[in-house]
Design an enzyme around this catalytic site. Structure first.
Site, PDB file in Angstrom:
ATOM      1  N   ASP A 185       0.832  -1.200   0.000  1.00  0.00           N
ATOM      2  CA  ASP A 185       0.000   0.000   0.000  1.00  0.00           C
ATOM      3  C   ASP A 185       0.871   1.256   0.000  1.00  0.00           C
ATOM      4  OD1 ASP A 185      -2.665   1.311   0.425  1.00  0.00           O
ATOM      5  OD2 ASP A 185      -1.706   1.944   2.280  1.00  0.00           O
ATOM      6  N   GLU A 230       1.396  -0.435  -5.167  1.00  0.00           N
ATOM      7  CA  GLU A 230       0.405   0.599  -5.429  1.00  0.00           C
ATOM      8  C   GLU A 230       1.137   1.937  -5.538  1.00  0.00           C
ATOM      9  OE1 GLU A 230      -3.492   2.777  -3.450  1.00  0.00           O
ATOM     10  OE2 GLU A 230      -1.600   2.550  -2.389  1.00  0.00           O
TER      11      GLU A 230
END
Length: 481
Positions: A185, A230
């Site tokens: 993330d 990401e």
């Protein structure tokens, strides 16, 4: 590889508390097999005070609402037996305010007080992050900490090398539990602050150095582990991270494809392919696989965005016929809807998966009310399974097609032709070649069909001799040699 992004809280409830859990996932592994999924991206399951799990209070403990570590090991083991691999979402950029690390830091305890960034006289306490008007400095008691993602999320200060070792320990813990890799993330935010000026500043070179060391460590524990990044940014920023991760989410193609489908613009579709996946064009070189998707947990669901089931089917058809790795967000395969308020309030795009048309039954999660997916709206597994032309059955057919043609993952593309209605695309490698026709308009389009074996037909397409009448938003794929 076929990826399914799964939010456990909303999936399947095994103990009648209204919350999806690990034992519930174990009970529904056969659904994933039926769908054709072979990789699951599991949103954070660590202990967290937040419904979404992205503010972690303990990286080594399973959120008790989901189960325990033994439950994790059991579901992973059973999934592996069924041919499913699991990638864990690990948000290591920040922790929860309730984290033991942060609470000890507030008390001035070593080494934790140095694992966070505290405001000094240089800090502009009114500085706002560049994508909205949210402040980056968060007040707690008489102190201010740096929290780019809000007051619930104190950022970790990765200039401290002892913190790097702690992160490695976390990766090893979850690999030892049986996970097959990680989704990382906010990968570009590890170093996004300049302590000299005390201002927000991306430091991509430092991010790259950090991730190279972490991925080298991950691969040393499990060589075949998959690492997905990401990096939500423009293509030129995304490319700074190419070659470091196995797969990088292609946010530009997700956004551009949706705009293309709304506008029914073939010219834009061609421009999107050239801009967003140049590595798969004839002269391109692939360093990290392109993770192709339409939506995720931070976004408006695809049916709410496009407002047309036929356009949704076309969108998925494009994703499953392009090279790269296709991802689908849970519930999109049954036409669920949802519009989050913004990236800080995403509950409305994470509603319970609809197993039953009336919205209730054994295993149905009920942690959130049905704001966008009320009972009897047709977007349940129960209802969608009955209709051969439903989004569910179209997605199943697309996944089956892709698994039968897994060579597409690493293929090249040539844009052969396009007019106002249809884009004609060649997808090929050294041994295989297919021709895909995409009708981006709401009207039929007829043309001469080249020789070949039909592999895929989406929509009420009609073949008359050598002529193909492509249905509105229809797709037709032939094997060319």
């Amino acid at each position: 590889m076929i990826f399914y992004e799964l939010y456990l809280r909303s999936f399947y409830d095994s103990n009648e508390d209204g919350l999806g859990d690990l034992k519930g996932l174990k009970e529904k592994l056969d659904y994933l097999v039926e769908l054709g999924v072979d990789h699951v991206w599991l949103l954070p399951i660590m202990k967290s005070p937040a419904f979404h799990g992205y503010t972690v209070s303990n990286f080594y403990e399973v959120n008790p609402v989901y189960g325990n570590l033994n439950d994790v090991k059991e579901v992973l083991s059973e999934g592996h037996k069924k041919g499913i691999k699991f990638v864990l979402d690990l948000p290591i950029n920040h922790v929860a305010v309730t984290s033991d690390w942060f609470q000890k830091a507030l008390k001035g305890e070593e080494p934790y007080k140095d694992w966070f960034v505290w405001a000094n006289e240089k800090a502009d306490l009114n500085e706002k992050r560049h994508w909205d008007d949210s402040k980056i400095w968060q007040k707690i008691g008489n102190k201010y900490f740096y929290g780019i993602f809000g007051p619930a999320s104190p950022d970790l200060y990765f200039e401290r090398k002892e913190l790097w070792q702690e992160i490695k320990n976390i990766f090893k813990f979850w690999l030892d539990a049986g996970f097959d890799g990680f989704r990382l993330d906010a990968a570009k935010h590890i170093f996004d602050f300049d302590t000299e000026t005390m201002r927000f500043k991306y430091q991509h070179e430092k991010n790259v150095e950090f991730w190279k060391e972490m991925i080298s460590f991950i691969k040393s524990i499990k060589n075949e582990a998959l690492v997905i990044s990401e990096v939500w940014d423009a293509p030129e920023i995304v490319r700074k991270y190419e070659g470091i991760f196995d797969i990088g989410f292609n946010f530009p193609i997700a956004e551009d494809l949706k705009t293309t489908l709304k506008d029914e613009n073939t010219q834009r579709f061609v421009e999107t392919l050239n801009k967003c996946i140049p590595e798969y064009l004839p002269t391109g070189k692939v360093f990290s696989a392109s993770g192709n998707f339409l939506t995720n947990h931070d976004m408006t669901r695809i049916l709410s965005d496009l407002k047309s089931e036929e356009k949704v089917k076309l969108g998925f058809s494009i994703i499953y016929t392009l090279p790269g790795i296709p991802f689908i967000y849970y519930g999109e395969e049954i036409g669920m809807k949802g519009i989050p308020i913004d990236v800080n309030f995403t509950e409305d795009s994470q509603e319970p998966f609809h197993w039953y048309e009336n919205g209730f039954g054994l295993g149905q999660t009920e942690w959130k009310g049905y704001k966008f997916n009320p009972p009897y709206s047709g977007n349940s597994y129960e209802e969608q399974a009955k209709d051969r032309n439903s989004i569910l059955n179209i997605v199943k057919n697309l996944i089956k097609f892709r698994k039968n043609n897994s060579w597409i993952d690493n293929a090249k593309i040539d844009i052969l032709n396009f007019d106002q209605n249809v884009v004609k695309l060649k997808v090929y490698d050294q041994l295989n070649e297919i021709i895909a026709y995409y009708n981006l308009k709401s009207s039929n389009s007829s043309f001469f069909l080249e020789n070949g074996t039909r592999l895929l037909s989406i929509g009420e397409n009609i073949i008359d001799g050598k002529n193909l009448k492509l249905a509105p938003y229809g797709v037709y794929v032939v094997k060319h040699k």
